[in-house]
Structure formats: C-alpha cells, structure tokens
Design an enzyme around this catalytic site. Structure first.
Site, PDB file in Angstrom:
ATOM      1  N   CYS A 373     -25.106  -2.131 -20.888  1.00  0.00           N
ATOM      2  CA  CYS A 373     -24.743  -0.985 -21.717  1.00  0.00           C
ATOM      3  C   CYS A 373     -25.703   0.149 -21.405  1.00  0.00           C
ATOM      4  CB  CYS A 373     -24.759  -1.334 -23.207  1.00  0.00           C
ATOM      5  SG  CYS A 373     -26.394  -1.713 -23.867  1.00  0.00           S
ATOM      6  N   HIS A 533       7.160 -13.039 -14.550  1.00  0.00           N
ATOM      7  CA  HIS A 533       7.110 -13.327 -13.129  1.00  0.00           C
ATOM      8  C   HIS A 533       7.633 -12.113 -12.354  1.00  0.00           C
ATOM      9  CE1 HIS A 533      11.101 -14.478 -14.631  1.00  0.00           C
ATOM     10  NE2 HIS A 533      11.568 -14.094 -13.443  1.00  0.00           N
TER      11      HIS A 533
END
Length: 616
Positions: A373, A533
């Site tokens: 961070c 898919h």
C-alpha cells in the site's frame, strides 16, 4: 489518461514526503508523550524532565527526517550526508526545521549518489575506504555550510510564512474549508502524504509555541469515515450491511481509514458526506479550542486520545462526535436512496473486483505474496495478516509480507495492491504477477491463489507426481473452490477463466470470450447451475478439455436466475458436448434436493466424484 498520470505523480511525491516522516513516527510519539506529561501545563509538570522537549523537537526529529530522506535516495551514505546537511538549517534557529530537513536530507543523498556514480570504476584498489570517508566528509561540510549560510534563512522565511498563513486562516474561521481538499484526497490515497508530509510539520511548529495544534486533527479525525459506515450499517442491506460493523471496528479503533474508502467509491455522492463531516468537525475543534500535542498515528480514536493535552478531551471528543453525526446524516440520505436497488453485487464490485494483468504465461507454485500500500503500515498489513491466517488454517506454507509500494522487492512473485495504486506497483515490479483489489480486508486473493500454494505436509516430489497424473484430467480437485463470497457475474466468469488459463486448458484470450458468450445468451441451465464457456472462434484458444467448479452459497445473479454452482468449461472438438452431457447426467435427479446439496456442501471430494465419475 493525463489525469491518472497526474494523480500518480502527486501520489509518488506525497509518498516520498511521508516516507521521510513515517519511519520516525515512534520518535514523534515519544516527543508527544513527554510533552503531554512534563511541560508546565501537562499531566505531571516537571521542570527537569521537560528539558527533553526542546532538544528533541529542534535537533532529534529534524535530523531523523534528514537522515531518512537521504537514505531513501542513496542508502546509508545518503542518510549520513542528509543528516550533515540538515544540521546546517537547524543551527541558529529556535523553531523546528522540518521543511528544511525535507529539503536538505534528499539533497544530501542526491549529491553523494551522483558523486559515487561519477567515480564508479575509477577508484584505485585499496583506496576505497579512504575515498568513501573523505568524500562524504568534504561534501557534507560543503552542504552544511551552504545550508547554514544560504538555504537556512530561506527555509526559515518559508516556515514563518506558512505559520503566519495558517494562523490567519484559523483566526478568520476558514479552516473548515480545508476539508474540501483533505477528504477527497484521502480517498485517492493521499492521506499519509497530507498528514505526515504537509500538516505534521506545520502542526509541530504550532504545538511548540502554543502547546497544541488543531492542524493535527484535520486529517486524522476518524469521525467522517465512522459516519459513512454507520449509515451503511443502519440503512443498507445484505452483505453490505453485515460488513459495516467489522469495518467500523477496524476504522475507528484500529485507525485504518482505508477500510471505508470502498464504501465511498460505491456511491461517489458520499464525498459530500465526508466533506460535511470533516468541515463540521474542524469548525467544532476551532470553536472549542481543541488541539493535539503531536500527530496521532494511526488515526485511531485511541491515538487521538493519547495525543490530547490535559483538559482538552471534551473539545476533541465533541469535534469527533459532531463530525460523525453530520457525516452520518448526510450519508443516510444517499444510502437510503440507493438501498432499494443496491444488492450485494455492488459491494462485491467495489471490494472484490480485482484484475490479474500478468497472466501471459502459466504460473508455477506461489512461494511468496506481497501486500503493498502507499505507506506499507496500515491496510496492507491487515490484508497480509488475513491471508497469512487463511493459509495457516488451510495448511499451506507461503510467505506473506507487507510493504510500501516503493519498497516492493525486485524479485517479487505475486503483488497484491489497491487498484488505484496499480500503475505505481507495476512500474516498481514489472515482472511480478499483480492482483488488484478494491479492499485489502474483503477480497478473493486466497481463493485465486489457493490451488497454487504448497501444502505444509506435502513433499515437492509427491506434488509433482500428482500433477503429472492430473494433467490428463478434465476436472482437478484443485480447481474446485467452495464457499466463495458473492461477487459480480462477470468477475465470477473471469475467475473461472483464469483458473482454466492457469491450469493450462486455455489461452488467456478465452477468458473474455466467455464474457462475450454470456452477454449474447445466458449459460444458466437450471437447478442453480451456470456453465460459462466460449464458442465459435474462441475454441481456437482451447489447448485441452477441462472444467473448473466454483460454489457460491449465497448465489450469483445470472439475469433473473441465481446460480450457486458456476462451472467454467473448455472443450476440444466434440468433447465440449461430452462435458455438457456429463454435467447434465450428474444433476439429472427428479429430487431437487441435489440443488441444496451442491449449494451447501463443503466436501471437495463429493463434487469431484460427482463429475469425475461421469467423465470416466
């Protein structure tokens, strides 16, 4: 694009400024405690012990900042030169020269760095130590003289101008307007830069003269963020409502302000709430004469109380309370309006969304994960701890650490950081695999990496032999993930696609083809099951047939239906139809209890055997 680059430059500059202060926060707290205890207006007035206060703030703290700034530029030699150069702006003044230290420290580091580069490879053997020591001494003496005679007076004038400007703003009652800048900037991860790089030095100079400073409360006040989280807890619903109490504890008691940023990003109109809360708090602080003796870090209510001078608790706590109430009231309006159309997918999008932009090749076992961070001390530390505990509980051996973005090691494997810090993280470690999140606390990092972690009890040779056996399997146990938290439909599909890609079944291009197929026609097939898919040209990106199974007990919205089991599939040739047939056979039960079983089971073997038996 230009705006993002500008933001990155500001973050980088702010990170550099705060980076000189944050490693020395312990020294600032020590000075603050000694000040609060032993000065004439302190809790335990002591003339003898109070003699520590002046030398610490005039000499110790600026020298530490100068040393740290020089070291950031040129390691230990830079630190030494930075400290020597800083003494030049300190001597002869009676105010804390933090701005001078922030100038001379990096300047000292820069000078010695350039000198070392100029003589690299030209130093005679045996003379290295002599040249190193004398070069540092000579350059340091020159910089100290320059600082004392030229730079010091300029910085002193700048210090006095800033101090006078702040006093004018305070006396004119305009300080609440600072919230228009501070509160939005915090959401952009400039909180540490503002608090430690800008407000801290001004506040310390004011505290030295007056015994306290309201400036310390401008950014560190936990009230505005607390009001936001309270509004979500009271007026929101579902997972958003459930997550708010935990976030309140982390924010208000732990001082990790970054925890409430995703809640604001979910509804940008809430910026008005944090600005209103911040401004009302500053107005109250100013009205009641509140102030702290030093920077509270982290911004926890405990740290705020610890830095409050004797007799100042009512003013400080009242300001925090007012800012919380005002932020809550304003936020409530916007949260109420959005609560009817808001569901868990919105928080999932704000807190669970992540992008893995380094997936061009198949990744091997993960040995080390780095959470990074802006400062490397708050939100990333929380995220690293949570992942470390999950791995330990699951029996995986993996090193999980946290650091500032600028400290990401060059050999980093996997780096997890906030999506707004993505560009800086990628620039620092371009070869690493990056995972970007919107929330360090609530995310799916463990689920994404789980199948690539090493079991503490498994030998490498056994793992390799098992992998070689599984290479020919359409479904592997490692690709069955149960008990996942709800997230956005497209992110679920991308998660399934990434698993197929990392398992060697498909090329990366197949992932977006799965999304395109879903947008054309839903792949929800009934009984709580969806089978995303790719079709058409997407099949060119299939390497071999495979499937992955993701279980979401709370469900994922596929149009008007909810899927609890999302099965990502890739089929070579006619094997695509074979896989669909296997799934249909597995769930073809007149008793709908199979849906509840598939939704709630925690047994990977059950799912594996259900589909794998059909496959064989």
């Amino acid at each position: 694009m230009d705006g993002n680059k500008g933001q990155e430059k500001i973050q980088k500059f702010g990170r550099f400024l705060s980076g000189m202060v944050m490693p020395n926060i312990g020294a600032f707290i020590a000075w603050g405690l000694i000040t609060a205890l032993f000065i004439p207006t302190g809790w335990m007035p002591n003339e003898y012990l109070s003699k520590l206060v002046g030398p610490m703030i005039i000499y110790l703290l600026p020298l530490l900042i100068g040393f740290t700034g020089g070291r950031m530029v040129a390691d230990s030699r830079g630190g030494v030169l930075g400290a020597i150069a800083t003494i030049g702006v300190i001597v002869g003044v009676d105010i804390p020269m933090f701005i001078g230290a922030m100038i001379m420290g990096p300047l000292g580091g820069y000078v010695i760095k350039k000198f070392d580069e100029s003589i690299e490879g030209n130093v005679p053997a045996g003379f290295e130590m002599l040249i190193n020591n004398f070069s540092a001494g000579i350059l340091g003496a020159i910089l100290a003289l320059l600082a004392y005679t030229s730079i010091g007076p300029v910085v002193l004038g700048l210090n006095n101008a800033l101090k006078t400007g702040v006093e004018i703003i305070i006396n004119a009652g305009l300080l609440p307007l600072a919230s228009l800048f501070i509160e939005p900037a915090k959401i952009l991860f400039l909180n540490n830069a503002i608090n430690h790089g800008l407000l801290g030095p001004i506040g310390i100079q004011q505290a030295k003269d007056m015994g306290q400073s309201i400036v310390f409360l401008l950014e560190a006040n936990p009230g505005p963020g607390m009001g936001i989280l309270l509004a979500y807890w009271v007026f929101s619903k579902g997972m958003i409502k459930q997550s708010a109490p935990g976030a309140m504890i982390i924010h208000f008691l732990g001082g990790i302000h970054e925890i409430y940023f995703p809640y604001v990003l979910m509804n940008p109109l809430l910026l008005l709430a944090v600005i209103g809360g911040g401004a009302s708090g500053v107005f109250t602080f100013n009205l009641l004469g509140a102030g702290l003796v030093a920077t509270p870090s982290p911004g926890s209510i405990f740290a705020v109380i610890a830095m409050t001078p004797k007799g100042g608790y009512f003013a400080v706590l009242t300001g925090v309370l007012v800012s919380t109430v005002v932020s809550f009231l304003i936020a409530s309006v916007f949260v109420k309006k959005s609560s009817e159309k808001q569901d868990d997918s919105e928080l999932a999008e704000a807190t669970e969304k992540m992008k893995n932009l380094k997936g061009n090749q198949k990744r091997t076992t993960v040995q080390k994960v780095i959470f990074a961070c802006d400062a490397g001390m708050g939100s990333s530390a929380m995220g690293a701890t949570i992942l470390r505990n999950k791995c330990k509980k699951a029996g995986f051996t993996v090193e999980v650490i946290n650091c500032a973005i600028e400290a990401i090691p060059t050999n980093a494997e996997v780096v997890v950081t906030h999506e707004k810090l993505a560009a800086r993280a990628q620039l620092k470690a371009p070869q690493a695999e990056h995972i970007f999140v919107k929330d360090f606390i609530e995310n799916q990092v463990f689920e994404l990496l789980k199948h690539r972690l090493v079991s503490a009890n498994a030998a490498t040779s056994v793992e390799e032999s098992q992998e070689s056996v599984q290479d020919n399997l359409i479904l592997r146990k490692s690709n069955i993930l149960l008990g996942l938290k709800t997230m956005d439909r497209d992110e679920v599909i991308r998660m399934a696609g990434r698993l197929l890609h990392e398992g060697g079944y498909v090329n990366e291009e197949y992932i977006e083809a799965m999304i395109e197929r879903e947008n054309d026609l839903t792949t929800y097939i009934g009984k709580g099951i969806a089978i995303p898919h790719g079709v058409g040209k997407a099949k060119e990106n299939i390497k071999k047939s495979g499937m992955v199974v993701l279980q979401f007990p709370e469900g994922i919205s596929f149009g008007e239906e909810k899927a609890y089991l999302v099965i990502g599939i890739a089929g070579m040739g006619n094997e695509h139809l074979s896989i669909l047939s296997n799934i249909a056979t597995a769930i073809n039960d007149e008793d709908d209890s199979i849906v509840e079983v598939l939704r709630t089971t925690t047994d990977v073997d059950y799912i594996y055997n259900l589909f794998h038996s059909q496959e064989s």
